[in-house]
Scaffold this active site. Structure first.
Site, mmCIF file in Angstrom:
data_model
loop_
_atom_site.group_PDB
_atom_site.id
_atom_site.type_symbol
_atom_site.label_atom_id
_atom_site.label_comp_id
_atom_site.label_asym_id
_atom_site.label_seq_id
_atom_site.Cartn_x
_atom_site.Cartn_y
_atom_site.Cartn_z
ATOM 1 N N VAL A 72 30.137 37.085 45.286
ATOM 2 C CA VAL A 72 29.609 37.251 43.922
ATOM 3 C C VAL A 72 28.617 36.116 43.654
ATOM 4 O O VAL A 72 28.971 34.944 43.737
ATOM 5 C CB VAL A 72 30.732 37.218 42.862
ATOM 6 C CG1 VAL A 72 30.142 37.270 41.450
ATOM 7 C CG2 VAL A 72 31.698 38.370 43.091
ATOM 8 N N TYR A 112 36.305 33.384 36.060
ATOM 9 C CA TYR A 112 37.251 34.461 36.378
ATOM 10 C C TYR A 112 38.383 34.546 35.352
ATOM 11 O O TYR A 112 38.864 35.630 35.042
ATOM 12 C CB TYR A 112 37.786 34.283 37.801
ATOM 13 C CG TYR A 112 36.723 34.529 38.837
ATOM 14 C CD1 TYR A 112 36.240 35.815 39.067
ATOM 15 C CD2 TYR A 112 36.150 33.494 39.563
ATOM 16 C CE1 TYR A 112 35.241 36.070 39.986
ATOM 17 C CE2 TYR A 112 35.148 33.733 40.496
ATOM 18 C CZ TYR A 112 34.702 35.016 40.701
ATOM 19 O OH TYR A 112 33.703 35.263 41.613
HETATM 20 C C1 LIG Z 1 29.889 32.271 38.881
HETATM 21 C C2 LIG Z 1 28.692 33.116 38.515
HETATM 22 C C3 LIG Z 1 28.701 34.411 39.332
HETATM 23 C C4 LIG Z 1 28.767 33.473 37.018
HETATM 24 O O1 LIG Z 1 27.688 34.327 36.709
HETATM 25 P P1 LIG Z 1 26.923 34.238 35.306
HETATM 26 O O2 LIG Z 1 26.023 35.408 35.204
HETATM 27 O O3 LIG Z 1 26.305 32.894 35.154
HETATM 28 O O4 LIG Z 1 28.136 34.344 34.278
HETATM 29 P P2 LIG Z 1 28.167 35.144 32.895
HETATM 30 O O5 LIG Z 1 26.941 34.798 32.124
HETATM 31 O O6 LIG Z 1 28.413 36.582 33.167
HETATM 32 O O7 LIG Z 1 29.440 34.490 32.211
HETATM 33 C C5 LIG Z 1 30.504 35.273 31.677
HETATM 34 C C6 LIG Z 1 31.398 34.323 30.911
HETATM 35 O O8 LIG Z 1 31.958 33.353 31.818
HETATM 36 C C7 LIG Z 1 31.631 32.037 31.377
HETATM 37 N N1 LIG Z 1 31.367 31.217 32.559
HETATM 38 C C8 LIG Z 1 30.386 31.360 33.469
HETATM 39 N N2 LIG Z 1 30.493 30.424 34.426
HETATM 40 C C9 LIG Z 1 31.575 29.672 34.093
HETATM 41 C C10 LIG Z 1 32.220 28.564 34.704
HETATM 42 N N3 LIG Z 1 31.759 28.004 35.850
HETATM 43 N N4 LIG Z 1 33.309 28.054 34.102
HETATM 44 C C11 LIG Z 1 33.795 28.590 32.940
HETATM 45 N N5 LIG Z 1 33.238 29.666 32.325
HETATM 46 C C12 LIG Z 1 32.142 30.186 32.902
HETATM 47 C C13 LIG Z 1 30.387 32.199 30.500
HETATM 48 O O9 LIG Z 1 30.266 31.156 29.588
HETATM 49 C C14 LIG Z 1 30.658 33.535 29.839
HETATM 50 O O10 LIG Z 1 31.533 33.349 28.759
HETATM 51 P P3 LIG Z 1 31.461 34.288 27.430
HETATM 52 O O11 LIG Z 1 31.778 35.693 27.905
HETATM 53 O O12 LIG Z 1 32.505 33.719 26.538
HETATM 54 O O13 LIG Z 1 30.060 34.159 26.926
HETATM 55 C C15 LIG Z 1 27.364 32.346 38.714
HETATM 56 O O14 LIG Z 1 27.412 31.143 38.005
HETATM 57 C C16 LIG Z 1 27.068 32.026 40.161
HETATM 58 O O15 LIG Z 1 26.505 32.845 40.902
HETATM 59 N N6 LIG Z 1 27.425 30.805 40.586
HETATM 60 C C17 LIG Z 1 27.117 30.339 41.940
HETATM 61 C C18 LIG Z 1 27.827 31.156 43.001
HETATM 62 C C19 LIG Z 1 29.314 31.190 42.802
HETATM 63 O O16 LIG Z 1 29.972 30.163 42.683
HETATM 64 N N7 LIG Z 1 29.855 32.407 42.775
HETATM 65 C C20 LIG Z 1 31.268 32.638 42.599
HETATM 66 C C21 LIG Z 1 31.939 32.768 43.910
HETATM 67 S S1 LIG Z 1 33.685 32.829 43.734
#
Ligand SMILES: CC(C)(COP(=O)(O)OP(=O)(O)OC[C@H]1O[C@@H](n2cnc3c(N)ncnc32)[C@H](O)[C@@H]1OP(=O)(O)O)[C@@H](O)C(=O)NCCC(=O)NCCS
Length: 138
Positions: A72, A112
């Protein structure tokens, strides 16, 4: 933001998948390896903004009661706009009857948790040597 969600693997630029995983600091492989992994998955989700791939994810599953989410990623410039949530919700929508497990990158647990996931008490894993570093509690 005009988003397009694609759930089939035809036409995917696998080099972009590898480059994107590298860009966000996740494990990445040769493009052909990602192609085989995504194509062998139960569910693959790719999110485009116009013609640019900005996020993706996949799940392996029996399609009945167990599934696991992998790879993801949302490009840094597209993060914080609900794309990650959209990817996970789309995957979960394809596996409505399944328990889902995943390995959260350190620091991403909160993402998550907001989607209903919880930390497992007795999660166990066997990693290939190159990927085991720092992942075990003891
Ligand atoms: C993790 C990842 C997929 C999240 O995607 P994103 O599009 O930035 O997240 P979203 O905007 O959909 O966030 C959804 C919710 O989660 C929260 N959130 C996102 N990242 C977060 C984090 N690291 N810690 C806590 N909350 C988080 C957001 O604030 C949002 O909250 P809300 O619904 O109350 O507004 C992205 O940051 C990413 O690609 N990171 C690098 C790769 C990675 O680590 N992937 C995960 C592998 S397990």
């Amino acid at each position: 933001m005009a988003l397009k969600i694609i759930t089939d693997c035809s036409g995917i630029d696998w080099q972009t998948i590898a480059d994107s995983l590298k860009k966000v600091g996740m494990a990445y492989h040769e493009p052909e390896v990602h192609k085989r992994a995504f194509e062998a998955s139960h569910t693959a989700v790719f999110v485009y903004e116009e013609s640019q791939l900005i996020g993706f994810g996949r799940a392996i599953s029996d399609g009945e009661y167990q599934g696991a989410i992998y790879d993801v990623a949302v490009l840094p410039e597209a993060q914080g706009k609900g794309i990650g949530k959209l990817i996970i919700q789309t995957i979960l929508g394809q596996l409505p009857s399944c328990n889902i497990i995943l390995y959260a990158t350190p620091g991403m647990e909160g993402f998550y948790k907001k989607l209903g996931f919880g930390a497992m008490k007795t999660g166990m894993a066997l990693f290939t040597t190159s990927q085991a570093m720092g992942k075990f509690t003891e």
